[in-house]
Design an enzyme around this catalytic site. Structure first.
Site, PDB file in Angstrom:
ATOM      1  N   SER A 208       0.852  -1.192   0.000  1.00  0.00           N
ATOM      2  CA  SER A 208       0.000   0.000   0.000  1.00  0.00           C
ATOM      3  C   SER A 208       0.893   1.249   0.000  1.00  0.00           C
ATOM      4  CB  SER A 208      -0.968  -0.038   1.187  1.00  0.00           C
ATOM      5  OG  SER A 208      -2.003   0.890   1.020  1.00  0.00           O
ATOM      6  N   GLU A 332      -9.142  -4.440  -4.278  1.00  0.00           N
ATOM      7  CA  GLU A 332      -8.553  -3.767  -3.125  1.00  0.00           C
ATOM      8  C   GLU A 332      -9.609  -3.108  -2.230  1.00  0.00           C
ATOM      9  OE1 GLU A 332      -5.227  -3.624  -2.529  1.00  0.00           O
ATOM     10  OE2 GLU A 332      -4.257  -4.065  -4.440  1.00  0.00           O
ATOM     11  N   HIS A 424      -7.881  -5.542  -0.197  1.00  0.00           N
ATOM     12  CA  HIS A 424      -6.657  -4.878   0.214  1.00  0.00           C
ATOM     13  C   HIS A 424      -6.055  -5.583   1.428  1.00  0.00           C
ATOM     14  CE1 HIS A 424      -3.963  -1.511  -0.015  1.00  0.00           C
ATOM     15  NE2 HIS A 424      -4.262  -1.036   1.178  1.00  0.00           N
TER      16      HIS A 424
END
Length: 506
Positions: A208, A332, A424
């Site tokens: 991320s 995600e 995610h």
């Protein structure tokens, strides 16, 4: 100075009675503790909270990182150091605890061969995510013991977050969080031999914002000597434009009722500054604004460290000598729309996507390229679109910008989460091979995550770190070719154009 406890044999195996081990760094001796690895009798020594710079408080809050002073005797490195994250921002599915304290610039080192300078094992340096304003290196998922089992010394680093780390402040250096990354990597270069690592074989990785961090570093000319390979999971690049950074500073200062100067902002209590940062970044924020403008707080184009957008630097050949693996999960942001299907099904999909900025011609092409997702309903399409805009477009752009520089691309498709899709963060516990963790795994990866997928994912990471390559065909040789981890029946395969669904957006 206290005499060091016996160090392990070259295999990394130690007698159970040897609980602690000591190592000399450039500025003083540290004491770590031994712990087991998974499925092996090789032990891992953990050295936690070793400072690489002085506490960034007072006049150092907005300064470049200042080298830590040396100490006498032995410093215990048995507990995680202070984190820049305060409290629980509630923005990550990864367990990332906050640790109070001022000495937030520290590293954690995990090694099977402490004190064996001639071991020369490859090194992994992990940069945590959290949107550049949250996250913690103290996560149990980031424990490097199972990389140690596979002959890799592992380091996780901390850095200044939010406005303190990345906000523009007149009279202060920009990109202080980036400078913290660099200072930590310089610490690795100077000290990692003492922990059995080879400073000439350093791979940086992150997820991320951490994935964006390692791509940012790959595009910085001044950082090239500090690492030798990169793995970027779900990269969230910022590349904040100078004018946008100044606008954010004005909003923060206005909320606080002070001048936007270093002296004025240094005088503000940290809690108030974080409150002002939140107010300035949340005000008027919606998904469409994020999709259109990207992240407003993070590494910025300052003309010094970061001289141009990262994709432009990669296209110019910066970092072209280093192998890069990067990829994203299929959905995600799907969890953000969990439970919304019944509500969204009555709103025309064209209207929903239009409100998110997708024009009619591109919308038709995008829906045609993602028929499998359209069949799952409006919420699935919106989740996939946001995922593509925020993460997967960046993966394709970075891979394409690299040209013939060695680059491998993957997608993570394991849908065993309670959300029913590859959301995610779901790849992180597989990447670290920590499915046995007692914290947080079922909530993200389901009750019975497949160990075979962890073996494949973690194994691919080890190959890059140890050998500087990936195990599937390179995107740089055949643009579009993609390894898919955890598809049907949790298998992994290679697709000719694994990012075809993103192409209409580029």
């Amino acid at each position: 100075m206290t005499e060091a406890l016996p160090t392990p044999a070259p295999t990394g195996r130690v007698a159970p009675s040897d609980a602690f081990v000591e190592v000399d760094t450039a500025v003083g001796r540290v004491r770590g503790a031994w712990r087991p690895t998974v499925g092996s009798d090789v032990r891992s020594a953990a050295f936690l909270g070793i400072p690489f710079a002085q506490p960034p408080v007072g006049e150092l809050r907005f300064a470049a990182p200042v080298p830590v002073e040396s100490w006498e005797g032995v410093r215990d490195a048995l507990e995680f150091g202070a984190t820049a994250q305060r409290g629980d921002p509630g923005v990550t599915l990864i367990p990332e605890p906050s640790v109070p304290g001022d000495a937030t610039l520290n590293v954690n080192v995990f090694t099977p061969v402490p004190g064996q300078a001639d071991a020369a094992l490859p090194v992994l340096v992990w940069i945590h995510g959290g949107g550049y304003f949250a996250g913690s290196p103290a996560s149990p998922w980031y424990d490097g013991r199972n990389f140690n089992r596979d002959g890799v010394v592992t380091v996780s680093i901390s850095y200044r977050l939010g406005f303190i780390g990345f906000g523009h402040v007149d009279g202060a250096p920009d990109n202080r969080g980036v400078r913290d990354w660099i200072a930590a990597l310089e610490w690795v270069q100077e000290n990692i031999r003492a922990f059995g690592g080879d400073p000439r074989r350093v791979t940086i990785a992150g997820q991320s914002a951490g994935g964006g961090a390692v791509l940012t570093l790959l595009g910085i000319e001044k950082a090239q000597h500090l690492f030798h390979g990169v793995w970027s999971l779900s990269p969230a690049l910022a590349d904040v434009a100078p004018e946008r950074a100044r606008t954010l500073t004005a909003k923060v200062a206005n909320h606080l009722g002070v001048e936007p100067t270093r002296a004025a902002l240094e005088a503000v209590d940290e809690d108030r500054l974080i409150e002002a940062q939140k107010a300035a970044t949340d005000a008027g924020r919606d998904v469409a604004a994020l999709l259109d403008g990207g992240l407003g707080l993070g590494p910025s184009i300052d003309g010094d460290l970061i001289v141009r957008p990262t994709s432009d630097s990669l296209r110019a050949g910066v970092g072209a000598d280093k192998p890069l693996v990067l990829g994203a999960t299929d959905d995600e942001f799907a969890m953000a729309l969990a439970g919304q299907e019944k509500k969204l099904r009555w709103i025309p999909l064209s209207l929903l996507l239009g409100r998110m900025g997708l024009t009619a011609p591109a919308r038709r092409a995008y829906l045609a390229a993602n028929k499998d997702v359209v069949a799952k309903g409006h919420a699935a399409v919106l989740g996939r679109y946001v995922s593509d805009k925020v993460f997967k477009m960046g993966v394709v752009r970075a891979a394409d910008a690299r040209g013939d520089a060695p680059t491998w691309v993957y997608r993570y498709s394991y849908a065993g989460s309670p959300f029913g899709s590859a959301v995610h963060c779901i790849d992180v516990p597989f990447w670290f091979d920590c499915l046995d963790s007692s914290v947080g795994i079922p909530a993200l990866a389901g009750e019975h995550p497949p160990q075979a997928l962890a073996d494949a994912t973690h194994g691919a990471a080890v190959v890059l770190i140890r050998e500087g390559r990936a195990e599937w065909p390179a995107w740089s040789d055949d643009a579009g070719v993609t390894r898919v981890f955890g598809g049907p029946a949790s298998r992994s395969d290679v697709q000719r154009d694994g990012y075809a669904g993103v192409r209409p957006l580029l």
